[in-house]
Design a protein around this motif. Structure first.
Motif, mmCIF file in Angstrom:
data_model
loop_
_atom_site.group_PDB
_atom_site.id
_atom_site.type_symbol
_atom_site.label_atom_id
_atom_site.label_comp_id
_atom_site.label_asym_id
_atom_site.label_seq_id
_atom_site.Cartn_x
_atom_site.Cartn_y
_atom_site.Cartn_z
ATOM 1 N N VAL A 162 -4.091 -4.866 -6.900
ATOM 2 C CA VAL A 162 -4.756 -3.628 -7.328
ATOM 3 C C VAL A 162 -6.179 -3.981 -7.768
ATOM 4 O O VAL A 162 -6.378 -4.849 -8.618
ATOM 5 C CB VAL A 162 -3.986 -2.964 -8.496
ATOM 6 C CG1 VAL A 162 -4.722 -1.744 -9.002
ATOM 7 C CG2 VAL A 162 -2.570 -2.628 -8.081
ATOM 8 N N LEU A 163 -7.173 -3.301 -7.177
ATOM 9 C CA LEU A 163 -8.553 -3.510 -7.596
ATOM 10 C C LEU A 163 -8.773 -2.749 -8.897
ATOM 11 O O LEU A 163 -8.595 -1.534 -8.953
ATOM 12 C CB LEU A 163 -9.529 -3.014 -6.525
ATOM 13 C CG LEU A 163 -11.019 -3.153 -6.859
ATOM 14 C CD1 LEU A 163 -11.396 -4.604 -7.136
ATOM 15 C CD2 LEU A 163 -11.874 -2.589 -5.723
ATOM 16 N N THR A 164 -9.118 -3.475 -9.965
ATOM 17 C CA THR A 164 -9.298 -2.893 -11.293
ATOM 18 C C THR A 164 -10.697 -3.212 -11.792
ATOM 19 O O THR A 164 -11.060 -4.379 -11.944
ATOM 20 C CB THR A 164 -8.251 -3.440 -12.280
ATOM 21 O OG1 THR A 164 -6.952 -3.152 -11.778
ATOM 22 C CG2 THR A 164 -8.414 -2.825 -13.658
ATOM 23 N N LEU A 165 -11.497 -2.158 -12.031
ATOM 24 C CA LEU A 165 -12.843 -2.305 -12.556
ATOM 25 C C LEU A 165 -12.928 -1.590 -13.891
ATOM 26 O O LEU A 165 -12.338 -0.517 -14.066
ATOM 27 C CB LEU A 165 -13.870 -1.694 -11.601
ATOM 28 C CG LEU A 165 -13.860 -2.181 -10.158
ATOM 29 C CD1 LEU A 165 -14.974 -1.493 -9.369
ATOM 30 C CD2 LEU A 165 -13.994 -3.673 -10.073
ATOM 31 N N SER A 166 -13.668 -2.151 -14.838
ATOM 32 C CA SER A 166 -13.804 -1.512 -16.140
ATOM 33 C C SER A 166 -15.200 -1.741 -16.690
ATOM 34 O O SER A 166 -15.896 -2.668 -16.290
ATOM 35 C CB SER A 166 -12.750 -2.031 -17.122
ATOM 36 O OG SER A 166 -12.925 -3.417 -17.338
ATOM 37 N N GLY A 167 -15.577 -0.868 -17.632
ATOM 38 C CA GLY A 167 -16.873 -0.991 -18.283
ATOM 39 C C GLY A 167 -17.031 0.067 -19.353
ATOM 40 O O GLY A 167 -16.294 1.052 -19.388
ATOM 41 N N THR A 168 -17.985 -0.147 -20.238
ATOM 42 C CA THR A 168 -18.253 0.769 -21.340
ATOM 43 C C THR A 168 -19.492 1.591 -21.028
ATOM 44 O O THR A 168 -20.536 1.047 -20.656
ATOM 45 C CB THR A 168 -18.446 -0.005 -22.656
ATOM 46 O OG1 THR A 168 -17.276 -0.784 -22.896
ATOM 47 C CG2 THR A 168 -18.673 0.939 -23.820
ATOM 48 N N GLN A 172 -8.818 2.102 -11.056
ATOM 49 C CA GLN A 172 -7.958 1.256 -10.225
ATOM 50 C C GLN A 172 -7.789 1.881 -8.849
ATOM 51 O O GLN A 172 -7.673 3.098 -8.729
ATOM 52 C CB GLN A 172 -6.580 1.085 -10.851
ATOM 53 C CG GLN A 172 -6.603 0.346 -12.161
ATOM 54 C CD GLN A 172 -5.192 0.131 -12.705
ATOM 55 O OE1 GLN A 172 -4.322 0.974 -12.547
ATOM 56 N NE2 GLN A 172 -4.979 -1.013 -13.330
ATOM 57 N N TRP A 173 -7.771 1.022 -7.836
ATOM 58 C CA TRP A 173 -7.467 1.430 -6.470
ATOM 59 C C TRP A 173 -6.269 0.610 -6.017
ATOM 60 O O TRP A 173 -6.285 -0.617 -6.095
ATOM 61 C CB TRP A 173 -8.636 1.152 -5.531
ATOM 62 C CG TRP A 173 -9.846 1.969 -5.776
ATOM 63 C CD1 TRP A 173 -10.186 3.139 -5.162
ATOM 64 C CD2 TRP A 173 -10.917 1.686 -6.676
ATOM 65 N NE1 TRP A 173 -11.381 3.601 -5.630
ATOM 66 C CE2 TRP A 173 -11.851 2.723 -6.561
ATOM 67 C CE3 TRP A 173 -11.166 0.649 -7.586
ATOM 68 C CZ2 TRP A 173 -13.029 2.748 -7.308
ATOM 69 C CZ3 TRP A 173 -12.315 0.680 -8.326
ATOM 70 C CH2 TRP A 173 -13.243 1.727 -8.182
ATOM 71 N N ARG A 174 -5.228 1.299 -5.542
ATOM 72 C CA ARG A 174 -4.045 0.591 -5.058
ATOM 73 C C ARG A 174 -3.674 1.113 -3.681
ATOM 74 O O ARG A 174 -3.756 2.317 -3.425
ATOM 75 C CB ARG A 174 -2.885 0.698 -6.017
ATOM 76 C CG ARG A 174 -2.331 2.070 -6.219
ATOM 77 C CD ARG A 174 -1.086 2.107 -7.148
ATOM 78 N NE ARG A 174 -1.067 1.191 -8.245
ATOM 79 C CZ ARG A 174 -1.639 1.387 -9.445
ATOM 80 N NH1 ARG A 174 -2.271 2.503 -9.690
ATOM 81 N NH2 ARG A 174 -1.567 0.480 -10.384
ATOM 82 N N PRO A 175 -3.272 0.203 -2.782
ATOM 83 C CA PRO A 175 -2.882 0.625 -1.441
ATOM 84 C C PRO A 175 -1.552 1.373 -1.466
ATOM 85 O O PRO A 175 -0.653 1.050 -2.239
ATOM 86 C CB PRO A 175 -2.757 -0.687 -0.662
ATOM 87 C CG PRO A 175 -2.551 -1.736 -1.698
ATOM 88 C CD PRO A 175 -3.194 -1.249 -2.956
ATOM 89 N N LEU A 176 -1.458 2.400 -0.634
ATOM 90 C CA LEU A 176 -0.232 3.165 -0.441
ATOM 91 C C LEU A 176 0.199 3.028 1.014
ATOM 92 O O LEU A 176 -0.493 2.414 1.822
ATOM 93 C CB LEU A 176 -0.468 4.645 -0.778
ATOM 94 C CG LEU A 176 -0.960 4.962 -2.187
ATOM 95 C CD1 LEU A 176 -1.289 6.452 -2.300
ATOM 96 C CD2 LEU A 176 0.070 4.560 -3.228
ATOM 97 N N LYS A 177 1.302 3.621 1.352
ATOM 98 C CA LYS A 177 1.781 3.608 2.728
ATOM 99 C C LYS A 177 0.837 4.391 3.630
ATOM 100 O O LYS A 177 0.083 5.253 3.170
ATOM 101 C CB LYS A 177 3.186 4.201 2.803
ATOM 102 C CG LYS A 177 4.234 3.354 2.110
ATOM 103 C CD LYS A 177 5.599 3.983 2.218
ATOM 104 C CE LYS A 177 6.615 3.124 1.494
ATOM 105 N NZ LYS A 177 7.959 3.696 1.563
ATOM 106 N N LEU A 178 0.929 4.115 4.921
ATOM 107 C CA LEU A 178 0.169 4.817 5.956
ATOM 108 C C LEU A 178 -1.342 4.651 5.806
ATOM 109 O O LEU A 178 -2.120 5.523 6.181
ATOM 110 C CB LEU A 178 0.536 6.310 5.990
ATOM 111 C CG LEU A 178 2.020 6.636 6.179
ATOM 112 C CD1 LEU A 178 2.258 8.135 6.029
ATOM 113 C CD2 LEU A 178 2.501 6.139 7.536
ATOM 114 N N GLY A 179 -1.778 3.531 5.231
ATOM 115 C CA GLY A 179 -3.197 3.244 5.116
ATOM 116 C C GLY A 179 -3.929 4.033 4.055
ATOM 117 O O GLY A 179 -5.152 4.034 4.006
#
Length: 103
Positions: A48-54, A65-72
């Motif tokens: 999972v791509l996780t980016l954070s900042g203030t 957060q960006w997470r892959p799901l089924k079917l692209g």
């Protein structure tokens, strides 16, 4: 990746997502028509791509957060904390997918 966006209240902005070879992190920079900005950084944790900042001058901690799901497809979850991550408030959830330009 360059993103152009607008919200339901008429606010318009851009974000840029990129990988910095120097610090080996992913970054996202946001700016809107009100002059508000947000800089996020991070990487992949468990796929999972996780980016954070203030956010400047507010103390708001943002995490996307960006997470892959089924079917692209890809799910984006954006949340915010006003107490340094002790509690979180959802800001946005989106599902992204490729559109077949031939149909």
């Amino acid at each position: 990746m360059l993103e152009n966006w607008h919200d339901v209240n008429g606010l318009i902005g851009n974000s840029l997502i990129y990988f910095d070879r120097n610090d080996q992190q992913w970054h996202q920079s946001w700016i809107d028509t009100n002059g508000s900005s947000l800089a996020l950084a991070g990487g992949f944790i468990g796929g999972v791509l996780t980016l954070s900042g203030t956010k400047p001058n507010t103390g708001e901690l943002h995490e996307i957060q960006w997470r892959p799901l089924k079917l692209g497809r890809v799910e984006q979850i954006w949340r915010m904390s006003l107490d340094n991550g002790a509690t979180w408030t959802p800001r946005f959830r989106g599902i992204y997918y490729a559109v077949d330009q031939q149909n």
